[in-house]
Scaffold this motif. Structure first.
Motif, PDB file in Angstrom:
ATOM      1  N   ALA A  61       1.104 -11.466   0.191  1.00 57.23           N
ATOM      2  CA  ALA A  61       0.389 -10.237   0.538  1.00 57.23           C
ATOM      3  C   ALA A  61       0.715  -9.122  -0.459  1.00 57.23           C
ATOM      4  N   VAL A  62       1.999  -8.964  -0.790  1.00 53.13           N
ATOM      5  CA  VAL A  62       2.396  -7.936  -1.761  1.00 53.13           C
ATOM      6  C   VAL A  62       1.782  -8.241  -3.133  1.00 53.13           C
ATOM      7  N   ALA A  63       1.824  -9.512  -3.542  1.00 56.39           N
ATOM      8  CA  ALA A  63       1.264  -9.888  -4.840  1.00 56.39           C
ATOM      9  C   ALA A  63      -0.236  -9.612  -4.892  1.00 56.39           C
ATOM     10  N   THR A  64      -0.941  -9.855  -3.800  1.00 51.76           N
ATOM     11  CA  THR A  64      -2.383  -9.590  -3.754  1.00 51.76           C
ATOM     12  C   THR A  64      -2.669  -8.096  -3.914  1.00 51.76           C
ATOM     13  N   VAL A  65      -1.916  -7.267  -3.179  1.00 56.62           N
ATOM     14  CA  VAL A  65      -2.093  -5.818  -3.288  1.00 56.62           C
ATOM     15  C   VAL A  65      -1.752  -5.351  -4.706  1.00 56.62           C
ATOM     16  N   PHE A  66      -0.664  -5.864  -5.256  1.00 56.43           N
ATOM     17  CA  PHE A  66      -0.222  -5.471  -6.602  1.00 56.43           C
ATOM     18  C   PHE A  66      -1.286  -5.790  -7.647  1.00 56.43           C
ATOM     19  N   LEU A  67      -1.793  -7.022  -7.624  1.00 55.21           N
ATOM     20  CA  LEU A  67      -2.774  -7.426  -8.629  1.00 55.21           C
ATOM     21  C   LEU A  67      -4.112  -6.721  -8.405  1.00 55.21           C
ATOM     22  N   ALA A  68      -4.463  -6.442  -7.154  1.00 54.53           N
ATOM     23  CA  ALA A  68      -5.677  -5.674  -6.895  1.00 54.53           C
ATOM     24  C   ALA A  68      -5.566  -4.270  -7.497  1.00 54.53           C
ATOM     25  N   GLN A  69      -4.360  -3.679  -7.397  1.00 48.06           N
ATOM     26  CA  GLN A  69      -4.146  -2.362  -7.990  1.00 48.06           C
ATOM     27  C   GLN A  69      -4.188  -2.425  -9.512  1.00 48.06           C
ATOM     28  N   VAL A  70      -3.621  -3.484 -10.085  1.00 46.62           N
ATOM     29  CA  VAL A  70      -3.629  -3.641 -11.543  1.00 46.62           C
ATOM     30  C   VAL A  70      -5.062  -3.744 -12.065  1.00 46.62           C
ATOM     31  N   TYR A  71      -5.906  -4.499 -11.358  1.00 49.81           N
ATOM     32  CA  TYR A  71      -7.292  -4.703 -11.787  1.00 49.81           C
ATOM     33  C   TYR A  71      -8.236  -3.613 -11.282  1.00 49.81           C
ATOM     34  N   GLY A 101       0.798  -1.212   0.000  1.00 48.18           N
ATOM     35  CA  GLY A 101       0.000   0.000   0.000  1.00 48.18           C
ATOM     36  C   GLY A 101       0.832   1.263   0.000  1.00 48.18           C
ATOM     37  N   LEU A 102       2.045   1.179   0.558  1.00 50.46           N
ATOM     38  CA  LEU A 102       2.919   2.345   0.630  1.00 50.46           C
ATOM     39  C   LEU A 102       3.540   2.670  -0.733  1.00 50.46           C
ATOM     40  N   VAL A 103       4.003   1.635  -1.430  1.00 52.27           N
ATOM     41  CA  VAL A 103       4.707   1.833  -2.708  1.00 52.27           C
ATOM     42  C   VAL A 103       3.734   1.919  -3.886  1.00 52.27           C
ATOM     43  N   ASN A 104       2.615   1.196  -3.792  1.00 47.18           N
ATOM     44  CA  ASN A 104       1.631   1.143  -4.890  1.00 47.18           C
ATOM     45  C   ASN A 104       2.267   0.725  -6.220  1.00 47.18           C
ATOM     46  N   PRO A 105       2.895  -0.461  -6.274  1.00 50.73           N
ATOM     47  CA  PRO A 105       3.570  -0.871  -7.521  1.00 50.73           C
ATOM     48  C   PRO A 105       2.603  -1.107  -8.670  1.00 50.73           C
ATOM     49  N   GLY A 106       1.355  -1.456  -8.369  1.00 47.12           N
ATOM     50  CA  GLY A 106       0.397  -1.743  -9.436  1.00 47.12           C
ATOM     51  C   GLY A 106      -0.007  -0.526 -10.237  1.00 47.12           C
ATOM     52  N   ASP A 107       0.196   0.678  -9.667  1.00 52.34           N
ATOM     53  CA  ASP A 107      -0.189   1.890 -10.396  1.00 52.34           C
ATOM     54  C   ASP A 107       0.611   2.040 -11.684  1.00 52.34           C
ATOM     55  N   LEU A 108       1.852   1.521 -11.687  1.00 52.96           N
ATOM     56  CA  LEU A 108       2.698   1.632 -12.872  1.00 52.96           C
ATOM     57  C   LEU A 108       2.247   0.685 -13.980  1.00 52.96           C
ATOM     58  N   MET A 109       1.388  -0.282 -13.638  1.00 49.21           N
ATOM     59  CA  MET A 109       0.933  -1.267 -14.626  1.00 49.21           C
ATOM     60  C   MET A 109      -0.486  -0.961 -15.099  1.00 49.21           C
ATOM     61  N   THR A 110      -1.033   0.175 -14.686  1.00 48.74           N
ATOM     62  CA  THR A 110      -2.402   0.521 -15.072  1.00 48.74           C
ATOM     63  C   THR A 110      -2.522   0.609 -16.598  1.00 48.74           C
ATOM     64  N   GLY A 111      -3.593   0.007 -17.117  1.00 49.96           N
ATOM     65  CA  GLY A 111      -3.803   0.022 -18.567  1.00 49.96           C
ATOM     66  C   GLY A 111      -3.216  -1.177 -19.270  1.00 49.96           C
ATOM     67  N   LEU A 112      -2.494  -1.993 -18.529  1.00 51.14           N
ATOM     68  CA  LEU A 112      -1.923  -3.201 -19.126  1.00 51.14           C
ATOM     69  C   LEU A 112      -3.035  -4.187 -19.463  1.00 51.14           C
ATOM     70  N   THR A 113      -2.940  -4.812 -20.613  1.00 57.34           N
ATOM     71  CA  THR A 113      -3.964  -5.783 -21.003  1.00 57.34           C
ATOM     72  C   THR A 113      -4.005  -6.930 -20.016  1.00 57.34           C
ATOM     73  N   ALA A 114      -5.188  -7.230 -19.536  1.00 52.51           N
ATOM     74  CA  ALA A 114      -5.333  -8.303 -18.561  1.00 52.51           C
ATOM     75  C   ALA A 114      -5.083  -9.650 -19.220  1.00 52.51           C
ATOM     76  N   PRO A 115      -4.461 -10.584 -18.514  1.00 58.75           N
ATOM     77  CA  PRO A 115      -4.223 -11.906 -19.084  1.00 58.75           C
ATOM     78  C   PRO A 115      -5.517 -12.681 -19.232  1.00 58.75           C
ATOM     79  N   PRO A 116      -5.536 -13.682 -20.097  1.00 57.09           N
ATOM     80  CA  PRO A 116      -6.742 -14.484 -20.253  1.00 57.09           C
ATOM     81  C   PRO A 116      -7.119 -15.170 -18.951  1.00 57.09           C
TER      82      PRO A 116
END
Length: 451
Positions: A345-355, A131-146
């Protein structure tokens, strides 16, 4: 002198630490350096063959990458093949190393609580850093995988199913549990057998302990063979990954990797602070004493594979008694997956931000609970974190198919979090040694000229 609660004093099981001779050549040969070199070369070769450079056609690059990954797949399959017999033998003999049921009961409760609490703390650190770094914000707009990229996890049982689920932890058929890879059931079965052996007289327990000793040596021989493949495995897997995704896509995942590494660094500081406050161990001295086993854990990505060296390190460098180390280390290698819980936990936050999914406080608490439960039941083998992550994601409504985004860089993170897992085992060993109320004399070394 006889002990009615334990084994006769004329026989003690052969210490697990003697198997560390199988790993000595790997430490002296700087396996960790070879793994890092293999990783770097894999990135270079994969970039040259991948879509970023375009030296070859994409189909040809994928074909070459698949062949380059063959040693890596062989390495992973070999470790997964041997981990269940190694864990069974190690847990049973680790329990049998204690000749006092009362000490075993007290230490078992303490170490299990320690592992559960620290795993929950690790998952909380992962959520906080994510939540502090918000790494998923950098992946916004990326095509979601099948959606079918990753198998969907099974439904989470409701409250009415919890009693039956708890009963299901006791393996009705231990062989089925081994075949299906139900590690928590396997560990519970091993603990029951180990406690039964402690309750028997030494002459009755000796044949089974000798058999398990031979099984351990067989497993460690196979592990040693597999470890020789580790540099080639990392090279091939990294080359295949970069060939498929391209170097630019790898750079796009750098924020996620950096976030996980930051979380693992915070967890390491937490461990060192615990040692300093509760056991008076200086952090730099601890890192110096445990350097070899941590580097080997990093190289192999398997806390089970380095158990003998972990035990020798605990006894020789940290001053832990065999009755403590031979119980805590095998148990910790199986149920103490703090680095894995943090990563999930980090992966969950990251993917939640991506989606674009907002995680509520309740969802975050569920992530912590799921990470703790899943980590306790996970095998100590490379790559298992990806399998568990699907269950954690589905529990909070994040599409498990998102794992396809992070699967590529998992190998790098797997090595790092395994080193943290082993650190947790050694810290628990030292703290249990300090907290043990009744001091028992060390067991004699039964093997003359032991390596």
């Amino acid at each position: 002198m006889d002990n009615t609660n334990g084994q006769q004093a004329d026989y003690y099981p052969r210490p697990l630490r003697h198997l560390s001779v199988y790993l000595a050549t790997l430490v002296k040969g700087r396996l960790w350096l070879k793994v890092l070199i293999g990783m770097g070369l894999g990135l270079v070769v994969g970039t040259l063959l991948g879509p970023s450079v375009g030296l070859v056609e994409p189909e040809t690059g994928t074909l070459i990458g698949n062949w380059l990954a063959f040693p890596g797949q062989l390495f992973l399959a070999t470790i997964q093949m041997i981990v269940i017999p190694l864990v069974i033998a190690s847990v049973v003999r680790g329990l049998a190393a204690s000749d006092n049921l009362e000490q075993l009961r007290k230490m078992g409760v303490r170490v299990t609580l320690f592992f559960v609490i620290t795993t929950a703390i690790a998952a909380t650190i992962g959520l906080w850093v994510g939540g502090l770094v918000n790494p998923g914000d950098l992946m916004t707009g990326l095509t979601a995988p099948p959606v079918d990229a990753v198998p969907v996890a099974a439904d989470i049982p409701g409250l009415d199913a919890i009693p039956q689920t708890l009963i299901g932890l006791l393996p009705g058929n231990p062989l089925d549990a081994m075949v299906e890879g139900q590690m928590l059931q396997v560990v519970i079965f091993s603990i029951i057998i180990g406690v039964a052996l402690v309750s028997m007289s030494g002459d009755k327990a000796k044949p089974m302990l000798d058999l398990l000793d031979s099984l351990q040596q067989i497993c460690m021989t196979v592990v040693r063979w597999a470890m020789r493949l580790a540099p080639y495995a990392v090279f091939g897997l990294m080359a295949q990954l970069t060939t498929t995704l391209g170097f630019r896509a790898m750079l796009g995942m750098a924020s996620y990797v950096a976030t996980v590494l930051l979380g693992l660094a915070v967890l390491m500081v937490f461990y060192l602070a615990l040692l300093k406050l509760l056991a008076g161990v200086r952090p730099l001295q601890f890192l110096k004493d445990t350097r070899d086993v941590l580097l080997l854990a990093f190289s192999t990505s398997s806390s089970a594979a380095v158990m003998p060296l972990s035990i020798r390190t605990a006894e020789d460098k940290l001053g832990v008694r065999p009755s403590v180390s031979q119980f805590v280390i095998p148990l910790g290698a199986t149920i103490n997956m703090n680095g894995t819980a943090l990563y999930q936990a980090v992966a969950t936050v990251f993917l939640a931000q991506v989606y674009g999914i907002d995680l509520s406080v309740g969802s975050m608490a569920l992530v912590v609970a799921m990470a703790v439960g899943a980590s306790i039941g996970s095998p100590a083998t490379p790559g298992v974190g990806i399998v568990i992550l699907a269950m954690v994601l589905q529990s909070v409504g994040v599409p498990p198919a998102g794992i396809a985004l992070i699967m590529g860089v998992d190998r790098i993170l797997d090595m790092c979090r395994t080193a943290i897992n082993v650190t947790g085992d050694l810290v628990a060993c030292k703290l249990m040694e300090n907290w043990s109320g009744k001091r028992l004399p060390d067991q004699p070394e039964p093997v003359p000229g032991e390596a």
